[in-house]
Scaffold this active site. Structure first.
Site, mmCIF file in Angstrom:
data_model
loop_
_atom_site.group_PDB
_atom_site.id
_atom_site.type_symbol
_atom_site.label_atom_id
_atom_site.label_comp_id
_atom_site.label_asym_id
_atom_site.label_seq_id
_atom_site.Cartn_x
_atom_site.Cartn_y
_atom_site.Cartn_z
ATOM 1 N N CYS A 256 14.912 74.584 91.171
ATOM 2 C CA CYS A 256 13.703 74.760 90.365
ATOM 3 C C CYS A 256 14.025 75.624 89.148
ATOM 4 C CB CYS A 256 12.615 75.427 91.205
ATOM 5 S SG CYS A 256 11.214 76.008 90.227
ATOM 6 N N ASN B 59 -2.127 72.962 85.134
ATOM 7 C CA ASN B 59 -2.156 71.670 85.817
ATOM 8 C C ASN B 59 -1.535 71.893 87.177
ATOM 9 O OD1 ASN B 59 -3.186 70.149 83.701
ATOM 10 N ND2 ASN B 59 -1.155 69.830 82.826
ATOM 11 N N SER C 42 4.770 68.909 86.575
ATOM 12 C CA SER C 42 6.127 68.430 86.800
ATOM 13 C C SER C 42 6.851 69.263 87.853
ATOM 14 C CB SER C 42 6.901 68.476 85.479
ATOM 15 O OG SER C 42 6.760 69.752 84.889
ATOM 16 N N GLN D 147 0.094 77.057 81.463
ATOM 17 C CA GLN D 147 0.572 76.888 80.094
ATOM 18 C C GLN D 147 -0.400 77.521 79.120
ATOM 19 O OE1 GLN D 147 2.326 73.066 79.041
ATOM 20 N NE2 GLN D 147 1.697 72.295 81.021
HETATM 21 ZN ZN LIG Z 1 10.462 77.592 91.704
#
Ligand SMILES: [Zn+2]
Ligand SMILES: [Zn+2]
Length: 352
Positions: A56, A159, A167, A174
């Protein structure tokens, strides 16, 4: 006086409801849900994410796009989006008009805000004190970005979930700051200004009063904030998060209001997750006063939550057909959605 109570026959048959914030109408068809609520919880086989995911790019210490790296942060981390939708240095400000073809340049900045270093958390599963840190970061970003001379509006949003196009499951939001006031807040500014001109009061503060008296659309509240499924809600479990005392921006909130916001966000998102026992997808965002230096006495700070789910963890509402061509439509009423959300526990289903 008109019978506006929910027992009114009007609300039992197809009817339209008016959104005073946007000036738009929505079609409500309550007779289509006379059948009993199914309410089944589908097991979606969701696995609990690990606290740290080596793949990630938002987890502490991991590489991002290009040569960038996410540092080993410990609470909130904010950086310029590696794939920004807006850029600060576009060509010189320009405007082109050729008959029906009209365009203008747009400058702006796009930031990403990681709410927590923990990959497996969400607002619902974070500690309230850590959400308060996020609230402070939002306030600081609004002030800093809003003070740039070419930034006239700061849009803070999140989101959540793949269904809403997020995503990455890492808890993050954001911030898009830009030269113009976008369409939605622009419509709402105009409506709130007109309302104040006509009534001398703030539209959303009057709406808070009305909902506190009516009670049928309340989902959750604390001393500083009220959450309702608005009378004119479009999405099945859409909510409006309203500040009770006057405030135009998150930056204006005092400590009690900020604590209250952290509390209400945790309690609301927990109820959402508990509805279908799934990490509930949504788009949420704040509408704050623009940062163009003008005075906005009519504007009241609020947040919208737009979740897509309708009947279960996998059955979502689609905006298609009549809704794309005519206007938005819903079957379950705002009042029955509010009742369902209100009846849920504030103990997260994964922590029981
Ligand atoms: Zn992460
Ligand atoms: Zn709004």
């Amino acid at each position: 006086m008109e019978d506006t109570s929910l027992n009114s026959d009007l609300f039992k048959q197809p009817h339209r409801r008016y959104n005073p914030l946007t000036g738009e109408w929505i079609l409500v068809s309550p007779h289509r849900t006379q059948r009993p609520w199914q309410g089944q919880v589908e097991k979606t086989g969701q696995e609990q994410a690990p606290a740290y995911d080596p793949n990630c790019y938002l987890c502490p210490g991991n590489p991002r796009a290009g040569a960038n790296q996410t540092p080993k942060y410990e609470s909130v981390y904010i950086f310029d989006n590696d794939y920004p939708a807006l850029l600060p240095d576009t060509l010189e400000a320009s405007f082109k008009e050729d008959g029906l073809l009209i365009a203008r340049s747009e400058r702006g900045l796009a930031k990403v805000i990681c709410f927590s270093p923990r990959h497996d958390l969400t607002l619902a599963r974070m500690e309230t004190k850590d959400i308060r840190t996020v609230v402070d970061a939002w306030a600081e970003q609004y002030t800093t970005l809003g003070s740039l001379d070419f930034i006239n509006h700061v849009q803070i949003f999140e989101n959540r979930g793949a269904m809403m196009g997020a995503s990455n499951p890492h808890p993050h939001g954001q911030i898009w700051a830009e030269e113009i006031i976008p369409n939605e807040p622009s419509k709402e500014q105009a409506a709130q200004a007109k309302y104040m001109q006509e009534h001398g009061t703030r539209l959303l503060q009057d709406y808070v009063k009305l909902e506190l008296e009516d009670k049928s659309r309340i989902v959750v509240e604390n001393t500083e904030w009220l959450v309702v499924v608005p009378f004119w809600a479009v999405w099945p479990f859409e909510t409006l998060v309203m500040c009770k005392r006057p405030a135009g921006t998150i930056a204006e909130l005092d400590s009690a209001q900020r604590d209250g916001l952290a509390d209400i966000l945790k309690r609301l998102t927990t109820r959402y997750d508990n509805l279908f026992e799934v990490s509930f997808p949504y788009s949420m965002g704040f509408h704050q006063s623009p940062t163009d230096g003008k005075y906005y006495p009519h504007h009241q700070l609020h947040a919208h939550f737009y979740p897509p789910l309708l009947r279960s963890a996998t059955i979502r509402k689609f905006m298609v057909g009549y809704e794309l061509l005519g206007n938005a439509q819903r079957d379950i009423t705002a009042e029955s959605s509010a009742e369902r959300l209100r009846s849920l526990s504030e103990e997260h289903y994964t922590l029981r």
